[in-house]
Design an enzyme around this catalytic site. Structure first.
Site, PDB file in Angstrom:
ATOM      1  N   LYS A   1       3.282  -6.194  13.826  1.00 13.30           N
ATOM      2  CA  LYS A   1       4.170  -6.921  12.931  1.00 13.30           C
ATOM      3  C   LYS A   1       4.076  -8.399  13.282  1.00 13.30           C
ATOM      4  CE  LYS A   1       6.249  -3.492  10.711  1.00 13.30           C
ATOM      5  NZ  LYS A   1       6.271  -3.415   9.232  1.00 13.30           N
TER       6      LYS A   1
ATOM      7  N   LYS B   1      -1.428  -1.513  14.184  1.00 14.49           N
ATOM      8  CA  LYS B   1      -0.871  -2.530  13.279  1.00 14.49           C
ATOM      9  C   LYS B   1       0.163  -3.308  14.066  1.00 14.49           C
ATOM     10  CE  LYS B   1       2.575  -1.978   9.645  1.00 14.49           C
ATOM     11  NZ  LYS B   1       2.877  -1.291   8.362  1.00 14.49           N
TER      12      LYS B   1
ATOM     13  N   ASP C   1       1.141  -6.949   9.648  1.00 17.67           N
ATOM     14  CA  ASP C   1       2.119  -6.739   8.575  1.00 17.67           C
ATOM     15  C   ASP C   1       3.194  -7.821   8.662  1.00 17.67           C
ATOM     16  OD1 ASP C   1       3.848  -5.838   6.624  1.00 17.67           O
ATOM     17  OD2 ASP C   1       4.206  -3.862   7.530  1.00 17.67           O
TER      18      ASP C   1
ATOM     19  N   GLU D   1      -1.045  -7.177   5.563  1.00 17.95           N
ATOM     20  CA  GLU D   1      -0.081  -6.450   4.725  1.00 17.95           C
ATOM     21  C   GLU D   1       1.072  -7.353   4.293  1.00 17.95           C
ATOM     22  OE1 GLU D   1       1.110  -2.814   6.613  1.00 17.95           O
ATOM     23  OE2 GLU D   1       2.716  -2.400   5.185  1.00 17.95           O
TER      24      GLU D   1
ATOM     25  N   GLY E   1       4.744   4.143   6.541  1.00 16.00           N
ATOM     26  CA  GLY E   1       5.811   4.914   7.180  1.00 16.00           C
ATOM     27  C   GLY E   1       7.109   4.142   7.193  1.00 16.00           C
TER      28      GLY E   1
ATOM     29  N   ASP F   1       2.569  -3.743   0.135  1.00 17.08           N
ATOM     30  CA  ASP F   1       3.527  -2.688   0.471  1.00 17.08           C
ATOM     31  C   ASP F   1       4.745  -2.888  -0.438  1.00 17.08           C
ATOM     32  OD1 ASP F   1       5.569  -1.135   1.614  1.00 17.08           O
ATOM     33  OD2 ASP F   1       5.285  -1.832   3.652  1.00 17.08           O
TER      34      ASP F   1
ATOM     35  N   LYS G   1       3.912   4.386  -0.035  1.00 13.78           N
ATOM     36  CA  LYS G   1       5.066   5.081   0.544  1.00 13.78           C
ATOM     37  C   LYS G   1       5.727   5.796  -0.620  1.00 13.78           C
ATOM     38  CE  LYS G   1       6.003   1.617   4.106  1.00 13.78           C
ATOM     39  NZ  LYS G   1       6.857   0.470   4.506  1.00 13.78           N
TER      40      LYS G   1
ATOM     41  N   SER H   1       2.288   1.560  14.288  1.00 16.37           N
ATOM     42  CA  SER H   1       2.827   0.277  13.859  1.00 16.37           C
ATOM     43  C   SER H   1       3.665  -0.274  15.001  1.00 16.37           C
ATOM     44  CB  SER H   1       3.677   0.486  12.599  1.00 16.37           C
ATOM     45  OG  SER H   1       4.372  -0.692  12.263  1.00 16.37           O
TER      46      SER H   1
HETATM   47  O1  OSB Z   1       6.616  -2.463   6.445  1.00 13.75           O
HETATM   48  O2  OSB Z   1       5.531  -0.742   6.924  1.00 13.75           O
HETATM   49  C1  OSB Z   1       6.577  -1.362   6.987  1.00 13.75           C
HETATM   50  C2  OSB Z   1       9.136   0.480   9.160  1.00 13.75           C
HETATM   51  C3  OSB Z   1      10.294   0.199   8.493  1.00 13.75           C
HETATM   52  C4  OSB Z   1      10.242  -0.610   7.374  1.00 13.75           C
HETATM   53  C5  OSB Z   1       9.022  -1.128   6.935  1.00 13.75           C
HETATM   54  C6  OSB Z   1       7.841  -0.827   7.593  1.00 13.75           C
HETATM   55  C7  OSB Z   1       7.910  -0.031   8.751  1.00 13.75           C
HETATM   56  C8  OSB Z   1       6.757   0.306   9.575  1.00 13.75           C
HETATM   57  C9  OSB Z   1       6.862   1.556  10.409  1.00 13.75           C
HETATM   58  O3  OSB Z   1       5.783  -0.406   9.704  1.00 13.75           O
HETATM   59  C10 OSB Z   1       5.716   2.500  10.269  1.00 13.75           C
HETATM   60  C11 OSB Z   1       6.043   3.848  10.903  1.00 13.75           C
HETATM   61  O4  OSB Z   1       6.866   4.607  10.358  1.00 13.75           O
HETATM   62  O5  OSB Z   1       5.478   4.125  11.956  1.00 13.75           O
HETATM   63 MG    MG Z   2       4.723  -2.800   5.527  1.00 12.78          MG
END
Ligand code: OSB
Ligand code: MG
Length: 369
Positions: free
Chosen positions: A163, A161, A188, A213, A290, A238, A262, A135
């Site tokens: 952001k 992925k 995401d 996402e 994650g 999510d 999660k 990510s």
């Molecule tokens: O939205 O998936 C998410 C990290 C912190 C809070 C929200 C998210 C995330 C990540 C990190 O996308 C994923 C990872 O732990 O590698």
């Molecule tokens: Mg997410």
């Protein structure tokens, strides 16, 4: 076994690189490590509540309060026999899934050690390696993002992925797709958009994304059900999915075609398995999200991702993608086929490095019978 002692450690660990999402930038990451002693065993859990209420309304400080004043008193001195009876003791605590999940994880670790079973075995894991991706946070420029993604691909990650946030969405996604035409790619939004932004997401339909996402608000499964029919790309929820019931509602409303699981967000591993089972029954693919976990939470995520319904790569990267030094060993290292190996030792199957745990702890409290 009687639950004789519970320790809470509020930990802060510097990330190897800042992580930016639509809700903010993190240079360091907080969590609460729950250490549970029962019988002669010691189990660990990771509560992923962060410093700020950006992803979840919980923070490390609110989770500390809920654990200390409500959940710990409800379980301390009680028999630990199985997870459902543990959860029943704090069932009257409304909400606060991240706090609950941290304590539940420690109990799974203890029970696994008592039964000589790995967490993956206890949950019904079906594979010894899980497919993973990385990510990638929002970078200072689109060019920097393309370079960053290129470095992760060179390290062996086969799924990326990125952001996105308003102003850093379409152009970023297009640039990454143009640079890496064949990589498995997803975006995401972390709830940053509104239904009126549907045309923006329609413009992503020709980028061959695996999924989009959580584009809309966390409390708006209904508007996601209005957005999904306007898109070819699957929506993945999510933040909106806090229980198996939410998952059922989202699937029946057509609000998404994929779910990110999660364990923390749904109050723990037991409910995460229920979400998995429901989605598997209904043919909805799931993958493991994650929260920038330490190796404690990462071990739990990998065990969960070994269940048969996890058919898409998880947001579970190698230890070195997050931290220079971790609080549990051994480090997770990416296999050449973009997988991580599922721990096989009893419980979580990782060994806590007490020295590092103490070094990164900013607040500590012990509760004993
Ligand atoms: O939205 O998936 C998410 C990290 C912190 C809070 C929200 C998210 C995330 C990540 C990190 O996308 C994923 C990872 O732990 O590698
Ligand atoms: Mg997410």
């Amino acid at each position: 076994m009687k639950i004789e002692q519970i320790e809470l450690s509020h930990v802060v660990m510097r990330l190897v690189a800042p992580f930016e999402t639509s809700f903010g930038v993190e240079q360091a990451r907080a969590c609460i490590i729950v250490t549970m002693r029962a019988g002669r065993l010691t189990g660990h859990g990771e509560c992923v509540a962060a410093t700020e209420p950006g992803y979840s309304c919980e923070t490390a400080t609110t989770a500390w309060h809920i654990l200390r004043d409500f959940i710990v008193p409800a379980v301390l001195g009680q028999e630990l026999t199985d997870i459902p009876s543990l959860i029943a003791r704090y069932a009257r605590v409304r909400g606060n899934p991240l706090a609950k999940a941290g304590l539940e994880m420690a109990a799974w670790d203890v029970l696994g050690q008592a039964q000589g079973k790995s967490l993956a075995q206890m949950l019904g894991g079906a594979r010894d390696r899980v497919e993973v991706g990385v990510s990638v946070g929002i970078q200072p420029t689109t060019q920097a993002l393309v370079e960053r993604v290129g470095r992760y691909i060179a390290e062996g990650y086969a799924r990326i992925k990125i952001k996105i946030k308003p102003g850093r969405d379409l152009a970023d996604a297009r640039a990454v797709r143009a640079a890496f035409p064949n990589i498995r790619l997803q975006v995401d939004a972390n709830s940053a958009y509104q239904l009126a932004d549907a045309p923006l997401f329609q413009q992503m339909d020709n980028l061959s994304l695996l999924l989009i996402e959580q584009p809309l608000a966390e409390d708006d499964i209904y508007d996601h059900s209005k957005l999904q029919p306007q898109l070819k790309t699957p929506i993945c929820l999510d933040e909106s999915i806090l229980s198996a019931d939410h998952a059922r509602a989202a699937v029946e409303l057509g609000a998404c075609r994929i779910i990110n699981i999660k364990a923390a967000r749904v109050s723990g591993l037991l409910e995460a398995k229920k979400v998995h089972d429901l989605c598997r029954e209904r043919g909805v693919p799931v993958w493991c999200g994650g929260m920038l976990e330490t190796n404690i939470g990462r071990a739990s995520n990998i065990a969960l991702a070994s269940l048969p319904g996890f058919t898409l790569p998880g947001d579970i990267s190698a230890t070195s993608r997050y931290y220079a030094e971790d609080i549990a060993d051994p480090p997770f290292v990416l296999n050449p086929d973009s997988t991580l190996s599922v721990p096989t030792g009893p419980g979580l199957g990782v060994k806590v490095n007490q020295k590092n745990l103490e070094r990164f702890t900013v607040k500590h409290e012990v509760f004993a019978v």
